[in-house]
Design a protein around this motif. Structure first.
Motif, PDB file in Angstrom:
ATOM      1  N   ALA A  29     -45.375 -43.234  24.643  1.00  0.00           N
ATOM      2  CA  ALA A  29     -44.992 -41.987  23.970  1.00  0.00           C
ATOM      3  C   ALA A  29     -43.502 -41.998  23.626  1.00  0.00           C
ATOM      4  CB  ALA A  29     -45.315 -40.794  24.868  1.00  0.00           C
ATOM      5  N   ILE A  30     -42.689 -42.539  24.540  1.00  0.00           N
ATOM      6  CA  ILE A  30     -41.249 -42.653  24.292  1.00  0.00           C
ATOM      7  C   ILE A  30     -40.983 -43.600  23.122  1.00  0.00           C
ATOM      8  CG2 ILE A  30     -39.051 -43.470  25.250  1.00  0.00           C
ATOM      9  CD1 ILE A  30     -40.082 -42.615  28.008  1.00  0.00           C
ATOM     10  N   ILE A  31     -41.660 -44.744  23.144  1.00  0.00           N
ATOM     11  CA  ILE A  31     -41.485 -45.735  22.073  1.00  0.00           C
ATOM     12  C   ILE A  31     -41.966 -45.186  20.734  1.00  0.00           C
ATOM     13  CG2 ILE A  31     -42.139 -48.034  21.273  1.00  0.00           C
ATOM     14  CD1 ILE A  31     -40.242 -48.027  23.646  1.00  0.00           C
ATOM     15  N   LYS A  32     -43.037 -44.395  20.776  1.00  0.00           N
ATOM     16  CA  LYS A  32     -43.569 -43.817  19.538  1.00  0.00           C
ATOM     17  C   LYS A  32     -42.560 -42.881  18.894  1.00  0.00           C
ATOM     18  CE  LYS A  32     -47.707 -41.635  17.660  1.00  0.00           C
ATOM     19  NZ  LYS A  32     -49.052 -41.087  17.972  1.00  0.00           N
ATOM     20  N   ASN A  33     -41.854 -42.115  19.725  1.00  0.00           N
ATOM     21  CA  ASN A  33     -40.824 -41.214  19.201  1.00  0.00           C
ATOM     22  C   ASN A  33     -39.664 -41.996  18.589  1.00  0.00           C
ATOM     23  OD1 ASN A  33     -42.131 -38.833  19.899  1.00  0.00           O
ATOM     24  ND2 ASN A  33     -41.256 -38.821  21.960  1.00  0.00           N
ATOM     25  N   LEU A  34     -39.385 -43.167  19.169  1.00  0.00           N
ATOM     26  CA  LEU A  34     -38.280 -43.988  18.673  1.00  0.00           C
ATOM     27  C   LEU A  34     -38.644 -44.745  17.397  1.00  0.00           C
ATOM     28  CD1 LEU A  34     -36.975 -45.504  22.047  1.00  0.00           C
ATOM     29  CD2 LEU A  34     -35.867 -43.735  20.668  1.00  0.00           C
ATOM     30  N   LEU A  35     -39.873 -45.263  17.357  1.00  0.00           N
ATOM     31  CA  LEU A  35     -40.277 -46.107  16.229  1.00  0.00           C
ATOM     32  C   LEU A  35     -40.903 -45.338  15.071  1.00  0.00           C
ATOM     33  CD1 LEU A  35     -41.818 -49.199  18.091  1.00  0.00           C
ATOM     34  CD2 LEU A  35     -39.503 -48.920  17.193  1.00  0.00           C
ATOM     35  N   GLY A  36     -41.443 -44.168  15.371  1.00  0.00           N
ATOM     36  CA  GLY A  36     -42.071 -43.387  14.305  1.00  0.00           C
ATOM     37  C   GLY A  36     -43.265 -44.098  13.694  1.00  0.00           C
ATOM     38  N   LYS A  37     -43.263 -44.256  12.373  1.00  0.00           N
ATOM     39  CA  LYS A  37     -44.397 -44.862  11.672  1.00  0.00           C
ATOM     40  C   LYS A  37     -44.562 -46.349  11.994  1.00  0.00           C
ATOM     41  CE  LYS A  37     -41.812 -45.927   7.437  1.00  0.00           C
ATOM     42  NZ  LYS A  37     -41.761 -45.738   5.961  1.00  0.00           N
ATOM     43  N   TYR A  38     -43.516 -46.958  12.546  1.00  0.00           N
ATOM     44  CA  TYR A  38     -43.588 -48.382  12.887  1.00  0.00           C
ATOM     45  C   TYR A  38     -44.202 -48.628  14.268  1.00  0.00           C
ATOM     46  CZ  TYR A  38     -40.444 -48.837   8.911  1.00  0.00           C
ATOM     47  OH  TYR A  38     -39.895 -48.782   7.647  1.00  0.00           O
ATOM     48  N   PHE A  39     -44.611 -47.548  14.924  1.00  0.00           N
ATOM     49  CA  PHE A  39     -45.210 -47.683  16.251  1.00  0.00           C
ATOM     50  C   PHE A  39     -46.498 -48.505  16.210  1.00  0.00           C
ATOM     51  CE2 PHE A  39     -48.166 -46.115  19.540  1.00  0.00           C
ATOM     52  CZ  PHE A  39     -47.447 -46.488  20.676  1.00  0.00           C
ATOM     53  N   LYS A  40     -47.138 -48.559  15.053  1.00  0.00           N
ATOM     54  CA  LYS A  40     -48.382 -49.317  14.934  1.00  0.00           C
ATOM     55  C   LYS A  40     -48.176 -50.806  15.226  1.00  0.00           C
ATOM     56  CE  LYS A  40     -47.947 -49.913   9.907  1.00  0.00           C
ATOM     57  NZ  LYS A  40     -48.623 -49.687   8.599  1.00  0.00           N
ATOM     58  N   TYR A  41     -46.926 -51.252  15.178  1.00  0.00           N
ATOM     59  CA  TYR A  41     -46.625 -52.656  15.470  1.00  0.00           C
ATOM     60  C   TYR A  41     -46.272 -52.883  16.949  1.00  0.00           C
ATOM     61  CZ  TYR A  41     -46.263 -53.037  10.395  1.00  0.00           C
ATOM     62  OH  TYR A  41     -46.524 -53.000   9.045  1.00  0.00           O
ATOM     63  N   TYR A  42     -46.295 -51.810  17.725  1.00  0.00           N
ATOM     64  CA  TYR A  42     -45.853 -51.912  19.122  1.00  0.00           C
ATOM     65  C   TYR A  42     -46.686 -52.908  19.916  1.00  0.00           C
ATOM     66  CZ  TYR A  42     -45.005 -50.772  24.006  1.00  0.00           C
ATOM     67  OH  TYR A  42     -44.721 -50.862  25.346  1.00  0.00           O
ATOM     68  N   ARG A  43     -48.003 -52.825  19.799  1.00  0.00           N
ATOM     69  CA  ARG A  43     -48.869 -53.712  20.579  1.00  0.00           C
ATOM     70  C   ARG A  43     -48.635 -55.177  20.221  1.00  0.00           C
ATOM     71  NH1 ARG A  43     -51.787 -52.824  25.326  1.00  0.00           N
ATOM     72  NH2 ARG A  43     -52.563 -54.903  25.755  1.00  0.00           N
ATOM     73  N   LEU A  44     -48.393 -55.431  18.956  1.00  0.00           N
ATOM     74  CA  LEU A  44     -48.130 -56.800  18.510  1.00  0.00           C
ATOM     75  C   LEU A  44     -46.816 -57.316  19.099  1.00  0.00           C
ATOM     76  CD1 LEU A  44     -49.113 -59.123  16.703  1.00  0.00           C
ATOM     77  CD2 LEU A  44     -47.838 -58.086  14.821  1.00  0.00           C
ATOM     78  N   LEU A  45     -45.780 -56.480  19.069  1.00  0.00           N
ATOM     79  CA  LEU A  45     -44.484 -56.851  19.639  1.00  0.00           C
ATOM     80  C   LEU A  45     -44.579 -56.993  21.160  1.00  0.00           C
ATOM     81  CD1 LEU A  45     -42.167 -54.503  17.537  1.00  0.00           C
ATOM     82  CD2 LEU A  45     -42.452 -56.981  17.278  1.00  0.00           C
ATOM     83  N   TYR A  46     -45.360 -56.122  21.765  1.00  0.00           N
ATOM     84  CA  TYR A  46     -45.609 -56.158  23.214  1.00  0.00           C
ATOM     85  C   TYR A  46     -46.223 -57.507  23.610  1.00  0.00           C
ATOM     86  CZ  TYR A  46     -48.217 -54.833  27.513  1.00  0.00           C
ATOM     87  OH  TYR A  46     -48.767 -54.773  28.772  1.00  0.00           O
ATOM     88  N   SER A  47     -47.237 -57.930  22.873  1.00  0.00           N
ATOM     89  CA  SER A  47     -47.916 -59.197  23.157  1.00  0.00           C
ATOM     90  C   SER A  47     -46.983 -60.384  22.942  1.00  0.00           C
ATOM     91  CB  SER A  47     -49.154 -59.341  22.268  1.00  0.00           C
ATOM     92  OG  SER A  47     -50.063 -58.289  22.498  1.00  0.00           O
ATOM     93  N   LEU A  48     -46.193 -60.332  21.885  1.00  0.00           N
ATOM     94  CA  LEU A  48     -45.255 -61.416  21.584  1.00  0.00           C
ATOM     95  C   LEU A  48     -44.185 -61.533  22.672  1.00  0.00           C
ATOM     96  CD1 LEU A  48     -44.305 -63.590  19.606  1.00  0.00           C
ATOM     97  CD2 LEU A  48     -42.980 -61.825  18.421  1.00  0.00           C
TER      98      LEU A  48
END
Length: 202
Positions: A29-48
């Motif tokens: 939720a914190i990351i979503k507030n920071l990234l906004g519309k780019y949050f959809k890439y979070y899981r990919l960055l997390y895995s990398l």
């Protein structure tokens, strides 16, 4: 030597702790507030991020001068080779269904990804085939190599998996409700149930 193993244990503990924290709802939720519309890439960055972390950990581990814990004969090595391969096959087979979702690569697909509960295949035999394969491979490696670093890592992974399963099943129960509750009552967690047939004597 002890200091080097301490660093190894600390590295794996940090890996497991960060892996759990960064997957929690409050952190996302914190990351979503920071990234906004780019949050959809979070899981990919997390895995990398954790893939790179894992590679660095393994590189450090393989560079250690190993302390052998017990002698291993060829019979044990042969048997553990089979169980290690079996564990890897289980892991690969189990992860195929969830690979795009878990790694975050589903965002690269144009068609819509269905986030659904899968209870067919290996999931109809045990609830967590990926974790079962992981533990089988890890402990097989310990018996095969008989070195201290493998044992340290395996203990940490085992604790992490068992604790992780408890938290994961709570989330799945909330998400899928009665469907998952019935599934839990019928399908064992990690070890397939063995049904023994008994013959009545007249």
């Amino acid at each position: 030597m002890l200091e080097l193993y301490t660093y190894l244990a600390a590295g794996w503990l940090a890996f497991c702790l960060l892996h759990s924290i960064m997957a929690t709802l409050w952190f996302k939720a914190i990351i979503k507030n920071l990234l906004g519309k780019y949050f959809k890439y979070y899981r990919l960055l997390y895995s990398l991020f954790f893939f790179i972390f894992l590679v660095l950990l393994l590189k450090y581990q393989f560079q250690l001068s190993e302390l052998l814990l017990f002698p291993v004969n060829n019979t044990i090595k042969l048997l553990t080779t089979f169980t290690l391969i079996a564990g890897l096959i289980i892991m690969i087979s189990a992860s195929k269904k969830y690979f795009l979702q878990v790694t975050g690569m589903k965002i690269l697909r144009k068609n819509e990804f269905k986030d659904e509960f899968i209870y067919s295949g290996m999931n109809s035999v045990i609830r967590h085939p990926l974790y079962a394969g992981t533990l089988l491979s890890a402990w097989s490696l310990v018996l095969f190599s008989a070195d201290a670093s493998s044992l340290i890592v395996c203990i940490i992974i085992t604790l992490y998996v068992m604790i992780g399963i408890k938290f994961e099943e709570k989330k799945l129960l909330i998400k899928y409700g009665e469907t998952y509750k019935k599934y839990v009552s019928k399908v064992p967690m990690l070890v397939p149930a063995v049904k023994l047939r008994t013959k009545s004597v007249h």
